[in-house]
Design a protein around this motif. Structure first.
Motif, PDB file in Angstrom:
ATOM      1  N   ILE A  91       2.404   1.837  -4.858  1.00 19.04           N
ATOM      2  CA  ILE A  91       1.584   0.646  -4.624  1.00 19.04           C
ATOM      3  C   ILE A  91       2.464  -0.595  -4.646  1.00 19.04           C
ATOM      4  CG2 ILE A  91      -0.258  -0.824  -5.561  1.00 19.04           C
ATOM      5  CD1 ILE A  91      -1.494   1.698  -6.758  1.00 19.04           C
ATOM      6  N   GLN A  92       2.295  -1.451  -3.630  1.00 12.98           N
ATOM      7  CA  GLN A  92       3.018  -2.717  -3.589  1.00 12.98           C
ATOM      8  C   GLN A  92       2.099  -3.895  -3.888  1.00 12.98           C
ATOM      9  OE1 GLN A  92       4.509  -2.107   0.380  1.00 12.98           O
ATOM     10  NE2 GLN A  92       6.549  -1.657  -0.398  1.00 12.98           N
ATOM     11  N   LYS A  93       0.841  -3.834  -3.402  1.00  7.48           N
ATOM     12  CA  LYS A  93      -0.118  -4.907  -3.630  1.00  7.48           C
ATOM     13  C   LYS A  93      -1.511  -4.327  -3.746  1.00  7.48           C
ATOM     14  CE  LYS A  93       2.276  -8.279  -0.721  1.00  7.48           C
ATOM     15  NZ  LYS A  93       2.179  -9.078   0.520  1.00  7.48           N
ATOM     16  N   VAL A  94      -2.353  -5.032  -4.528  1.00  8.92           N
ATOM     17  CA  VAL A  94      -3.765  -4.686  -4.625  1.00  8.92           C
ATOM     18  C   VAL A  94      -4.548  -5.961  -4.356  1.00  8.92           C
ATOM     19  CG1 VAL A  94      -5.619  -3.824  -6.108  1.00  8.92           C
ATOM     20  CG2 VAL A  94      -3.291  -2.926  -6.383  1.00  8.92           C
ATOM     21  N   SER A  95      -5.462  -5.908  -3.394  1.00  8.29           N
ATOM     22  CA  SER A  95      -6.321  -7.061  -3.120  1.00  8.29           C
ATOM     23  C   SER A  95      -7.766  -6.655  -3.372  1.00  8.29           C
ATOM     24  CB  SER A  95      -6.128  -7.558  -1.682  1.00  8.29           C
ATOM     25  OG  SER A  95      -6.750  -6.681  -0.780  1.00  8.29           O
ATOM     26  N   VAL A 106      -5.380  -1.680  -0.740  1.00  9.08           N
ATOM     27  CA  VAL A 106      -4.124  -1.461  -1.466  1.00  9.08           C
ATOM     28  C   VAL A 106      -3.034  -1.386  -0.412  1.00  9.08           C
ATOM     29  CG1 VAL A 106      -2.859   0.164  -2.921  1.00  9.08           C
ATOM     30  CG2 VAL A 106      -5.292  -0.133  -3.262  1.00  9.08           C
ATOM     31  N   GLU A 107      -1.893  -1.960  -0.700  1.00  9.72           N
ATOM     32  CA  GLU A 107      -0.779  -1.878   0.236  1.00  9.72           C
ATOM     33  C   GLU A 107       0.240  -0.879  -0.292  1.00  9.72           C
ATOM     34  OE1 GLU A 107       2.646  -4.824   1.785  1.00  9.72           O
ATOM     35  OE2 GLU A 107       0.594  -5.552   2.087  1.00  9.72           O
ATOM     36  N   GLU A 154       3.685  -1.105   3.315  1.00 11.90           N
ATOM     37  CA  GLU A 154       3.174  -1.945   4.397  1.00 11.90           C
ATOM     38  C   GLU A 154       1.917  -1.398   5.079  1.00 11.90           C
ATOM     39  OE1 GLU A 154       6.299  -3.195   7.030  1.00 11.90           O
ATOM     40  OE2 GLU A 154       7.637  -3.648   5.367  1.00 11.90           O
ATOM     41  N   GLN A 188      -2.040  -0.858   5.044  1.00 11.47           N
ATOM     42  CA  GLN A 188      -3.229  -1.396   4.401  1.00 11.47           C
ATOM     43  C   GLN A 188      -4.228  -0.254   4.222  1.00 11.47           C
ATOM     44  OE1 GLN A 188      -3.658  -4.842   3.696  1.00 11.47           O
ATOM     45  NE2 GLN A 188      -1.524  -5.084   4.284  1.00 11.47           N
ATOM     46  N   TRP A 222      -0.476  -4.028 -15.264  1.00 13.55           N
ATOM     47  CA  TRP A 222      -0.580  -5.375 -14.722  1.00 13.55           C
ATOM     48  C   TRP A 222      -0.992  -6.334 -15.818  1.00 13.55           C
ATOM     49  CZ3 TRP A 222      -5.289  -8.172 -13.477  1.00 13.55           C
ATOM     50  CH2 TRP A 222      -6.464  -7.504 -13.828  1.00 13.55           C
TER      51      TRP A 222
END
Length: 122
Positions: free
Chosen positions: A89-93, A97-98, A101, A103, A120
């Motif tokens: 996992i690189q990002k969570v919005s 989840v990214e 790269e 989505q 986190w």
């Protein structure tokens, strides 16, 4: 006459025996895939697209059966059609989840549990 029971190793023991790899039906072959190389899995009915760092493989298996095979400590089902490797996992919005790269959608019901699995700071 007494029958000797032989113990068959459980699936996790077999994974350990093959250095963290599983064998999956890819096309007409059985291919060895390292669990550490898997980034995410996307479901298409009874077929799964297993995305690895070296490419992707289309596998004939159900999401439910693949989820049973993958270690729950490393993989999490974020959506009805996606399983991700947690450490990729690189990002969570709010809605996705990214992972490398890509989505990947995350269901509202699974977001809180996923957040509890990653370190986190609030």
């Amino acid at each position: 006459m007494q029958l000797l029971k032989t113990q068959t190793p459980n699936f996790n023991d077999k994974i350990d025996q093959f250095d963290g790899s599983i064998f999956l039906n890819v096309g007409r072959q059985i291919q060895r895939i390292s669990l550490k190389s898997i980034e995410y899995v996307k479901g298409y009915g009874d077929y799964m697209k297993v995305r690895c760092k070296e490419g992707s493989h289309t596998v004939h298996i159900t999401m439910k059966n693949l989820q049973k095979i993958l270690p729950s400590a490393d993989f999490y089902r974020v959506h009805k059609s996606y399983i991700i490797r947690i450490d990729k996992i690189q990002k969570v919005s709010s809605s996705h989840v990214e992972v490398n790269e890509a989505q990947i959608p995350i269901s509202r019901n699974n977001k809180q549990e996923l957040l509890s699995l990653i370190p986190w700071v609030k």
